[in-house]
Design a protein around this motif. Structure first.
Motif, PDB file in Angstrom:
ATOM      1  N   TYR A  52      14.869  11.626 -20.014  1.00 60.28           N
ATOM      2  CA  TYR A  52      15.958  10.998 -20.768  1.00 60.28           C
ATOM      3  C   TYR A  52      15.402   9.799 -21.524  1.00 60.28           C
ATOM      4  O   TYR A  52      14.444   9.164 -21.083  1.00 60.28           O
ATOM      5  CB  TYR A  52      17.059  10.527 -19.814  1.00 60.28           C
ATOM      6  CG  TYR A  52      17.792  11.664 -19.158  1.00 60.28           C
ATOM      7  CD1 TYR A  52      18.930  12.202 -19.739  1.00 60.28           C
ATOM      8  CD2 TYR A  52      17.352  12.207 -17.960  1.00 60.28           C
ATOM      9  CE1 TYR A  52      19.607  13.255 -19.140  1.00 60.28           C
ATOM     10  CE2 TYR A  52      18.023  13.253 -17.350  1.00 60.28           C
ATOM     11  CZ  TYR A  52      19.149  13.779 -17.946  1.00 60.28           C
ATOM     12  OH  TYR A  52      19.815  14.816 -17.365  1.00 60.28           O
ATOM     13  N   GLU A  53      16.027   9.494 -22.666  1.00 61.00           N
ATOM     14  CA  GLU A  53      15.585   8.345 -23.454  1.00 61.00           C
ATOM     15  C   GLU A  53      16.801   7.639 -24.041  1.00 61.00           C
ATOM     16  O   GLU A  53      17.700   8.277 -24.581  1.00 61.00           O
ATOM     17  CB  GLU A  53      14.660   8.785 -24.587  1.00 61.00           C
ATOM     18  CG  GLU A  53      14.141   7.637 -25.414  1.00 61.00           C
ATOM     19  CD  GLU A  53      13.177   8.073 -26.502  1.00 61.00           C
ATOM     20  OE1 GLU A  53      12.234   7.322 -26.763  1.00 61.00           O
ATOM     21  OE2 GLU A  53      13.371   9.159 -27.085  1.00 61.00           O
ATOM     22  N   ILE A  54      16.793   6.325 -23.895  1.00 60.50           N
ATOM     23  CA  ILE A  54      17.816   5.474 -24.507  1.00 60.50           C
ATOM     24  C   ILE A  54      17.098   4.545 -25.467  1.00 60.50           C
ATOM     25  O   ILE A  54      16.101   3.922 -25.101  1.00 60.50           O
ATOM     26  CB  ILE A  54      18.561   4.633 -23.444  1.00 60.50           C
ATOM     27  CG1 ILE A  54      19.259   5.533 -22.425  1.00 60.50           C
ATOM     28  CG2 ILE A  54      19.550   3.672 -24.127  1.00 60.50           C
ATOM     29  CD1 ILE A  54      19.791   4.792 -21.215  1.00 60.50           C
ATOM     30  N   GLU A  55      17.598   4.473 -26.683  1.00 62.18           N
ATOM     31  CA  GLU A  55      17.083   3.497 -27.639  1.00 62.18           C
ATOM     32  C   GLU A  55      18.262   2.682 -28.146  1.00 62.18           C
ATOM     33  O   GLU A  55      19.301   3.233 -28.496  1.00 62.18           O
ATOM     34  CB  GLU A  55      16.338   4.181 -28.782  1.00 62.18           C
ATOM     35  CG  GLU A  55      15.055   4.816 -28.272  1.00 62.18           C
ATOM     36  CD  GLU A  55      14.118   5.295 -29.346  1.00 62.18           C
ATOM     37  OE1 GLU A  55      12.931   4.960 -29.234  1.00 62.18           O
ATOM     38  OE2 GLU A  55      14.566   5.999 -30.262  1.00 62.18           O
TER      39      GLU A  55
ATOM     40  N   ILE B 161      21.400   5.034 -28.847  1.00 58.37           N
ATOM     41  CA  ILE B 161      21.128   6.465 -28.943  1.00 58.37           C
ATOM     42  C   ILE B 161      20.630   6.902 -27.574  1.00 58.37           C
ATOM     43  O   ILE B 161      19.654   6.340 -27.061  1.00 58.37           O
ATOM     44  CB  ILE B 161      20.052   6.784 -30.007  1.00 58.37           C
ATOM     45  CG1 ILE B 161      20.412   6.171 -31.363  1.00 58.37           C
ATOM     46  CG2 ILE B 161      19.855   8.283 -30.132  1.00 58.37           C
ATOM     47  CD1 ILE B 161      19.567   4.997 -31.722  1.00 58.37           C
ATOM     48  N   PHE B 162      21.290   7.876 -26.982  1.00 54.18           N
ATOM     49  CA  PHE B 162      20.936   8.349 -25.642  1.00 54.18           C
ATOM     50  C   PHE B 162      20.630   9.835 -25.745  1.00 54.18           C
ATOM     51  O   PHE B 162      21.497  10.638 -26.066  1.00 54.18           O
ATOM     52  CB  PHE B 162      22.103   8.094 -24.694  1.00 54.18           C
ATOM     53  CG  PHE B 162      21.802   8.260 -23.228  1.00 54.18           C
ATOM     54  CD1 PHE B 162      20.602   8.779 -22.762  1.00 54.18           C
ATOM     55  CD2 PHE B 162      22.747   7.882 -22.306  1.00 54.18           C
ATOM     56  CE1 PHE B 162      20.353   8.920 -21.412  1.00 54.18           C
ATOM     57  CE2 PHE B 162      22.514   8.014 -20.940  1.00 54.18           C
ATOM     58  CZ  PHE B 162      21.315   8.531 -20.492  1.00 54.18           C
TER      59      PHE B 162
ATOM     60  N   LEU C 121      28.458  12.889 -19.814  1.00 54.35           N
ATOM     61  CA  LEU C 121      27.941  12.278 -21.043  1.00 54.35           C
ATOM     62  C   LEU C 121      27.506  13.322 -22.061  1.00 54.35           C
ATOM     63  O   LEU C 121      27.678  13.142 -23.257  1.00 54.35           O
ATOM     64  CB  LEU C 121      26.752  11.364 -20.730  1.00 54.35           C
ATOM     65  CG  LEU C 121      27.062   9.997 -20.162  1.00 54.35           C
ATOM     66  CD1 LEU C 121      25.767   9.272 -19.796  1.00 54.35           C
ATOM     67  CD2 LEU C 121      27.859   9.160 -21.141  1.00 54.35           C
ATOM     68  N   PHE C 122      26.924  14.409 -21.580  1.00 49.82           N
ATOM     69  CA  PHE C 122      26.330  15.389 -22.480  1.00 49.82           C
ATOM     70  C   PHE C 122      27.111  16.708 -22.488  1.00 49.82           C
ATOM     71  O   PHE C 122      26.544  17.763 -22.739  1.00 49.82           O
ATOM     72  CB  PHE C 122      24.862  15.617 -22.101  1.00 49.82           C
ATOM     73  CG  PHE C 122      24.054  14.351 -22.135  1.00 49.82           C
ATOM     74  CD1 PHE C 122      23.736  13.739 -23.338  1.00 49.82           C
ATOM     75  CD2 PHE C 122      23.620  13.754 -20.962  1.00 49.82           C
ATOM     76  CE1 PHE C 122      23.004  12.577 -23.378  1.00 49.82           C
ATOM     77  CE2 PHE C 122      22.878  12.587 -20.990  1.00 49.82           C
ATOM     78  CZ  PHE C 122      22.573  11.983 -22.199  1.00 49.82           C
TER      79      PHE C 122
ATOM     80  N   HIS D  52      23.093  14.686 -27.019  1.00 52.70           N
ATOM     81  CA  HIS D  52      22.821  13.280 -27.278  1.00 52.70           C
ATOM     82  C   HIS D  52      24.140  12.520 -27.413  1.00 52.70           C
ATOM     83  O   HIS D  52      25.184  13.111 -27.671  1.00 52.70           O
ATOM     84  CB  HIS D  52      21.965  13.100 -28.537  1.00 52.70           C
ATOM     85  CG  HIS D  52      22.679  13.480 -29.798  1.00 52.70           C
ATOM     86  ND1 HIS D  52      22.689  14.767 -30.280  1.00 52.70           N
ATOM     87  CD2 HIS D  52      23.419  12.742 -30.664  1.00 52.70           C
ATOM     88  CE1 HIS D  52      23.405  14.809 -31.401  1.00 52.70           C
ATOM     89  NE2 HIS D  52      23.846  13.590 -31.647  1.00 52.70           N
ATOM     90  N   VAL D  53      24.061  11.213 -27.211  1.00 53.27           N
ATOM     91  CA  VAL D  53      25.223  10.331 -27.334  1.00 53.27           C
ATOM     92  C   VAL D  53      24.818   9.186 -28.258  1.00 53.27           C
ATOM     93  O   VAL D  53      23.754   8.592 -28.077  1.00 53.27           O
ATOM     94  CB  VAL D  53      25.637   9.768 -25.957  1.00 53.27           C
ATOM     95  CG1 VAL D  53      26.733   8.733 -26.091  1.00 53.27           C
ATOM     96  CG2 VAL D  53      26.064  10.897 -25.015  1.00 53.27           C
ATOM     97  N   VAL D  54      25.662   8.888 -29.247  1.00 51.15           N
ATOM     98  CA  VAL D  54      25.385   7.793 -30.172  1.00 51.15           C
ATOM     99  C   VAL D  54      26.662   6.991 -30.365  1.00 51.15           C
ATOM    100  O   VAL D  54      27.719   7.561 -30.641  1.00 51.15           O
ATOM    101  CB  VAL D  54      24.906   8.318 -31.552  1.00 51.15           C
ATOM    102  CG1 VAL D  54      24.679   7.167 -32.522  1.00 51.15           C
ATOM    103  CG2 VAL D  54      23.647   9.159 -31.407  1.00 51.15           C
ATOM    104  N   PHE D  55      26.573   5.677 -30.195  1.00 49.13           N
ATOM    105  CA  PHE D  55      27.685   4.793 -30.524  1.00 49.13           C
ATOM    106  C   PHE D  55      27.173   3.377 -30.688  1.00 49.13           C
ATOM    107  O   PHE D  55      26.012   3.091 -30.388  1.00 49.13           O
ATOM    108  CB  PHE D  55      28.829   4.869 -29.500  1.00 49.13           C
ATOM    109  CG  PHE D  55      28.462   4.556 -28.079  1.00 49.13           C
ATOM    110  CD1 PHE D  55      28.474   3.253 -27.605  1.00 49.13           C
ATOM    111  CD2 PHE D  55      28.134   5.573 -27.194  1.00 49.13           C
ATOM    112  CE1 PHE D  55      28.144   2.962 -26.293  1.00 49.13           C
ATOM    113  CE2 PHE D  55      27.816   5.291 -25.878  1.00 49.13           C
ATOM    114  CZ  PHE D  55      27.828   3.979 -25.428  1.00 49.13           C
TER     115      PHE D  55
END
Length: 167
Positions: free
Chosen positions: A36-39, A63-64, A99-100, A105-108
């Motif tokens: 997993y990656e969160i930016e 961005i997840f 979440l998915f 992906h999740v973006v907010f």
């Protein structure tokens, strides 16, 4: 175009989690990874393309990416960000539940207060030497993201239900 695969053994510290503050200007080619990656964007501009959806990069953007997400980044200028990479074993999987469901992906965008909270936790995570301590802080970040995601989705669902009822 080939899709690059990033292995957790090459990218994730202690094979559990890596957190860093970065300043990038070199584009990232289309890739996916086993982790997993969160930016979180602190400053910068460009395009973040996740699963063929383009998002304009802006400060406060989160961005997840799940391991099943393909993405690339094109920076318009130097971009400062927080990067968190982790494997499933590093966290409580309940925080990932839901979440998915609709997308890999999740973006907010984060509020200033939420951005500050996550930045403080990320700073502490960069200095953590104990894996259990790192996991506790990661779970705190994931809990916050899950709360924000659920709040955003429930208000949308409530509005959709209200519109259907009114109709």
């Amino acid at each position: 175009m080939d899709i690059i695969r990033h292995k957790s053994t090459n990218w994730v510290r202690n094979s559990v989690a890596s957190v860093s503050f970065k300043e990038l200007e070199e584009n990232a080619l289309l890739h996916w990874h086993e982790f997993y990656e969160i930016e979180i964007i602190l400053d910068g501009e460009g395009i973040y393309s996740a699963d063929s959806i383009d998002y304009p990069i802006k400060p406060g953007m989160l961005i997840f990416m799940s391991p099943s997400s393909c993405h690339y980044v094109k920076f318009a200028r130097k971009t400062k960000l927080i990067n968190m990479m982790f494997v499933l074993d590093a966290c409580d999987p309940d925080f990932l539940y839901g979440l998915f469901e609709d997308s890999p992906h999740v973006v907010f965008c984060l509020s200033q207060a939420d951005l500050e909270l996550i930045s403080i936790l990320a700073t502490e995570m960069t200095e953590a030497t104990s894996i259990p301590y790192l996991s506790v802080m990661l779970n705190s970040v994931l809990g916050k993201i899950k709360t924000l995601h659920d709040k955003e989705n429930s208000s949308f669902k409530n509005n959709a239900m209200q519109y259907a009822t009114l109709y």
